[in-house]
Enzyme design. Structure first.
Site, PDB file in Angstrom:
ATOM      1  N   LYS A 294     -10.244   7.047  39.684  1.00 41.47           N
ATOM      2  CA  LYS A 294      -9.321   6.849  38.574  1.00 41.47           C
ATOM      3  C   LYS A 294      -8.046   6.158  39.034  1.00 41.47           C
ATOM      4  CE  LYS A 294     -10.680  11.087  36.098  1.00 41.47           C
ATOM      5  NZ  LYS A 294     -11.090  10.478  34.819  1.00 41.47           N
ATOM      6  N   ARG A 368     -20.677  15.353  32.408  1.00 43.54           N
ATOM      7  CA  ARG A 368     -21.959  15.492  31.718  1.00 43.54           C
ATOM      8  C   ARG A 368     -23.098  15.823  32.684  1.00 43.54           C
ATOM      9  NH1 ARG A 368     -21.262   9.514  29.493  1.00 43.54           N
ATOM     10  NH2 ARG A 368     -19.130  10.317  29.658  1.00 43.54           N
TER      11      ARG A 368
END
Length: 514
Positions: A294, A368
């Site tokens: 990130k 996920r």
């Protein structure tokens, strides 16, 4: 946590450091909402409202000297905004006004709240709001500092934090109501205390520094939270057990960190349950993005990427404390997503618990992947319905902003979650899972890809999770924006961890208990 009692005392006579009274916006200006304060005092307050800066707007709190007609030391005016068309105020309006007021009462020993509380719904809303607002996080200030495992354990048990400007939240609150002896009102107040404690515990976990809260200490915190709670059992699978047991999602995401992953099951099993519900929570204790790293700006907020798991833990404990006749198992999918030398790579193919394969296209779509292990395990365990909750996608914020969460899943369960959220006062919006978007997560080499195009990113993630529940009754709650408030505090919502989702999940469970 702040103590709360119900009382029938007259607002003029109650001896407290602060008396909280509501104001409202009217076509003529401002109205003080009280039928027990002296008429001349009401007239004086409404006349002086412009000079006092009082408009009656929502989230407005003004403190003024109480004066000789009141036994309290300070009069606190909290805004309700405009009345609804039927002349009333909604439960959520009362909840927010009470919370906005108690946020401003840090450092006080006592306060009395004289907001509308003439029925069970109003009492519930005012009590919840008052307790939710009486919170702030101050663990890491030098006075009373505690660190490491003890800090994580205390976070799970409930807030020991200090409040506004380092002061403790108001110590004791009296809710003034004519129903103070009513059995339903007392039960409503008791439920509000348990609910607020659960929200506070969730906030504390989210706010805990990631060098102290990592998978192993989160597991310890779960054990501490469940200790001495009847009918609750905690089991933990460590990194070695996960690897040998075929939990490929948790293993892959966690392998880049020196601190291995965990799958924690928190099971509440009452004697004769009316239903069996699974709650699966994303628990990325820090999300650097992994190799798909990130940007540095704002990365500190990624300590909140475990907010779903925190909400699940607190909800299960609260359900047990409320003695709900519903069996609830929480699955905390815990890992730290780091770009270490052993980290997973884009193009890796991993095998999820149960056998399905996932092609990793983006290591920053890791939530996920760990959730897939938990979802398969939850379905395998035979629950009537499975809910998962996660700070899953930035696309949720693009679509709905940072105060409204998303819910998607099988139609009936999705609608049931939305109804629970509405009843609890939390903002959720139903989203679709379009069949045609399944092509977005198609893999060239595996059963499914963990990432797809930018457009419809929240729905792509939901479709990915759906792959692992099949046609089982299920709903997915994406709380990415609402879970962490990086702006200013508002109503009963502090800066930092908000505890979103706990109220909705608990209300859902209560609905299943009927």
């Amino acid at each position: 946590m702040t103590d709360v009692t119900l009382s029938s005392k007259n607002p003029t006579a109650v001896k407290a450091e602060a008396l909280v009274v509501a104001t409202a916006q009217t076509s003529d200006g401002v109205a003080v909402v009280s039928d027990q304060l002296p008429t001349d005092l009401l007239t004086q307050l409404e006349t002086l409202a412009p000079q006092l800066g009082v408009t009656g707007a929502r989230d407005e709190v003004r403190k003024i000297p109480a004066g000789p007609q009141l036994a309290a030391e300070v009069l606190v005016l909290t805004g309700l905004g405009e009345r609804a068309e039927d002349g009333t105020f909604s439960a959520e309006t009362l909840r927010r006004a009470a919370g906005a007021a108690t946020r401003e009462l840090a450092g006080l020993a006592s306060a009395a709240i004289a907001l509308p509380a003439s029925d069970d719904d109003e009492i519930t809303a005012v009590t919840e709001g008052a307790l939710l607002g009486a919170y702030a996080f101050n663990r890491y200030r030098s006075a009373g500092k505690e660190t490491g495992k003890d800090a994580a354990k205390d976070a799970a048990k409930g807030s020991k934090s200090a409040g506004r400007n380092g002061k403790d939240p108001v110590a004791a609150i009296e809710i003034l109501t004519p129903l103070h002896k009513n059995a339903k009102a007392k039960l409503a107040a008791e439920r509000a205390e348990i609910l607020a404690a659960a929200v506070h515990a969730t906030r504390d976990l989210v706010n805990t520094a990631p060098n102290e809260l990592y998978p192993a200490t989160f597991a310890d915190a779960a054990k501490a939270a469940a200790k001495d709670v009847k009918h609750v059992r905690v089991t933990v699978l460590d990194d070695k057990q996960l690897a040998s047991g075929g939990y490929g999602g948790l293993t892959a995401v966690g392998q880049g960190s020196s601190r291995g992953p965990r799958l924690v099951k928190v099971a509440y099993t009452p004697a004769k349950p009316t239903a069996k519900v699974a709650l699966v929570g994303k628990g990325i204790t820090f999300d650097s993005g992994g190799i798909s790293i990130k940007p540095a700006a704002g990365m500190e907020a990624m300590k909140s990427d475990m907010a779903g798991a925190a909400a699940v833990l607190s909800t299960v404990v609260a359900a047990a404390k409320l003695n709900l006749p519903v069996a609830v198992t929480g699955y905390l999918c815990l890992a730290e997503n780091m770009p270490g030398g052993n980290a997973q790579r884009p193009a890796d193919v991993i095998t999820i618990y149960g056998g399905k394969t996932v092609e990793v296209l983006n290591t920053d779509a890791e939530g996920r992947i760990v959730m897939a292990d938990g979802l398969v395990s939850a379905v395998e365990d035979g629950h009537d319905v499975v809910l998962d909750i996660a700070t899953l996608t930035g696309a949720q914020m693009v679509a709905l902003g940072n105060r409204t969460s998303a819910v998607m899943g099988t139609d009936e369960v999705r609608d049931e979650v939305k109804a629970a959220a509405d009843a609890a006062g939390e903002l959720f919006w139903p989203m679709p899972l379009p069949e045609e978007l399944k092509a977005n997560i198609k893999s060239k080499v595996a059963d499914v890809a963990n990432s797809g195009p930018r457009w419809g990113g929240m729905l792509n993630a939901g479709l990915f999770l759906q792959t692992f529940v099949g046609d089982h009754p299920w709903a997915h709650l994406d709380i990415a924006g609402p879970a962490f408030n990086d702006g200013g505090a508002h109503d009963y919502t502090p800066g930092g961890g908000t505890g979103v989702g706990v109220r909705t999940l608990l209300t859902f469970l209560e609905g299943r208990a009927k």
